[in-house]
Design an enzyme around this catalytic site. Structure first.
Site, PDB file in Angstrom:
ATOM      1  N   LYS A  85       0.853  -1.188   0.000  1.00  0.00           N
ATOM      2  CA  LYS A  85       0.000   0.000   0.000  1.00  0.00           C
ATOM      3  C   LYS A  85       0.892   1.243   0.000  1.00  0.00           C
ATOM      4  O   LYS A  85       1.791   1.363   0.841  1.00  0.00           O
ATOM      5  CB  LYS A  85      -0.831  -0.034   1.291  1.00  0.00           C
ATOM      6  CG  LYS A  85      -2.219   0.507   1.188  1.00  0.00           C
ATOM      7  CD  LYS A  85      -2.962   0.121   2.465  1.00  0.00           C
ATOM      8  CE  LYS A  85      -4.250   0.883   2.588  1.00  0.00           C
ATOM      9  NZ  LYS A  85      -4.874   0.666   3.883  1.00  0.00           N
TER      10      LYS A  85
HETATM   11  C1  E4P Z   1      -8.230   1.665   4.199  1.00  0.00           C
HETATM   12  O1  E4P Z   1      -7.471   0.891   3.697  1.00  0.00           O
HETATM   13  C2  E4P Z   1      -8.036   2.286   5.514  1.00  0.00           C
HETATM   14  O2  E4P Z   1      -7.328   1.376   6.325  1.00  0.00           O
HETATM   15  C3  E4P Z   1      -9.310   2.587   6.240  1.00  0.00           C
HETATM   16  O3  E4P Z   1     -10.438   2.158   5.539  1.00  0.00           O
HETATM   17  C4  E4P Z   1      -9.388   3.931   6.841  1.00  0.00           C
HETATM   18  O4  E4P Z   1     -10.586   4.055   7.546  1.00  0.00           O
HETATM   19  P1  E4P Z   1     -10.860   5.196   8.624  1.00  0.00           P
HETATM   20  O5  E4P Z   1     -11.137   6.467   7.906  1.00  0.00           O
HETATM   21  O6  E4P Z   1     -12.056   4.711   9.383  1.00  0.00           O
HETATM   22  O7  E4P Z   1      -9.619   5.277   9.484  1.00  0.00           O
END
Ligand code: E4P
Length: 218
Positions: A85
């Site tokens: 990522k």
């Molecule tokens: C995506 O890959 C992120 O880990 C995640 O969905 C972020 O979510 P949040 O905005 O609830 O922290």
């Protein structure tokens, strides 16, 4: 639509995988901070990969291309299920292209606009992660972004999968399904909200009570 669990909590991951509810995992540095304690995050990634037969997103910490590439290569060596990522920055897109040319799958994260999603697809991203909940948090319409990215990717036949992220509630999942998103990642709480229905619980109680009155074995 593929369902991913957005957590690094191994107990939650084992429960959902055992019930065949999930197709993969996404993590981020904040989720790893909550779950890892004294453990080496690389060990946790490996254990997640052995538990879930699907993509497991593991995020780089570096913010410059060369270090992102080095971290991405190290992460990818952990297990074939790892998807690296990278953040949606100029260096992130450079690293995305580099990792893809080495056959490493990449999830481009922290996407908040259609133009960002377009550039990520052109850089060869395997997944794009638009954060719908965080858009809603600042009075935007996160799901509008998903519809627009779907249209652009279809217009130009991009193969990048739309991975709806930052999901806060089941309506985000319903909208993702209706808009044709490829994947949705959600916290465990939302995953279990998807299968609960009060009429299911009421109906089951009534059936069991009637069978009890019948007083027979099956
Ligand atoms: C995506 O890959 C992120 O880990 C995640 O969905 C972020 O979510 P949040 O905005 O609830 O922290």
């Amino acid at each position: 639509m593929k369902i991913f669990l957005d957590t690094a909590d191994l107990d939650q991951i084992r429960r959902a995988a055992d019930a065949n509810l999930i197709d993969g995992i996404t993590t981020n540095p904040s989720l790893m901070m909550q779950a890892a304690g004294q453990r080496d995050p690389r060990e946790i990634f490996l254990e997640i990969c052995k538990t879930v037969d699907g993509p497991v997103s593991a995020e780089v910490i570096a913010i410059d291309k060369n270090n992102m590439l080095a971290e991405g290569r190290r992460l990818a060596k952990i297990h074939d299920n790892i998807v690296v990522k990278v953040p949606l920055t100029e260096d992130g897109l450079r690293a995305c292209r580099g990792l893809r040319s080495e056959g490493i799958r990449v999830n481009v994260t922290l996407c908040f606009s259609v133009t960002q999603a377009h550039l990520a697809a052109k850089a060869g991203a395997s997944f794009i992660s638009p954060f719908v909940g965080r858009v809603d948090d600042i009075s935007g319409e996160g799901m509008d972004l998903i519809g627009q990215i779907r249209q652009v990717y279809d217009n130009y036949a991009f193969e990048t999968e739309i991975l709806v992220a930052s999901i806060r509630h089941p309506q985000h999942v319903v909208q993702s399904l209706l808009l044709g998103a490829d994947c949705a990642t959600m916290p465990p709480k939302v995953l279990y909200q998807l299968l609960k229905h009060p009429l299911t619980d009421l109906g089951l109680s009534a059936f069991l009570a009637d069978w009890e009155k019948l007083g027979k074995e099956l």
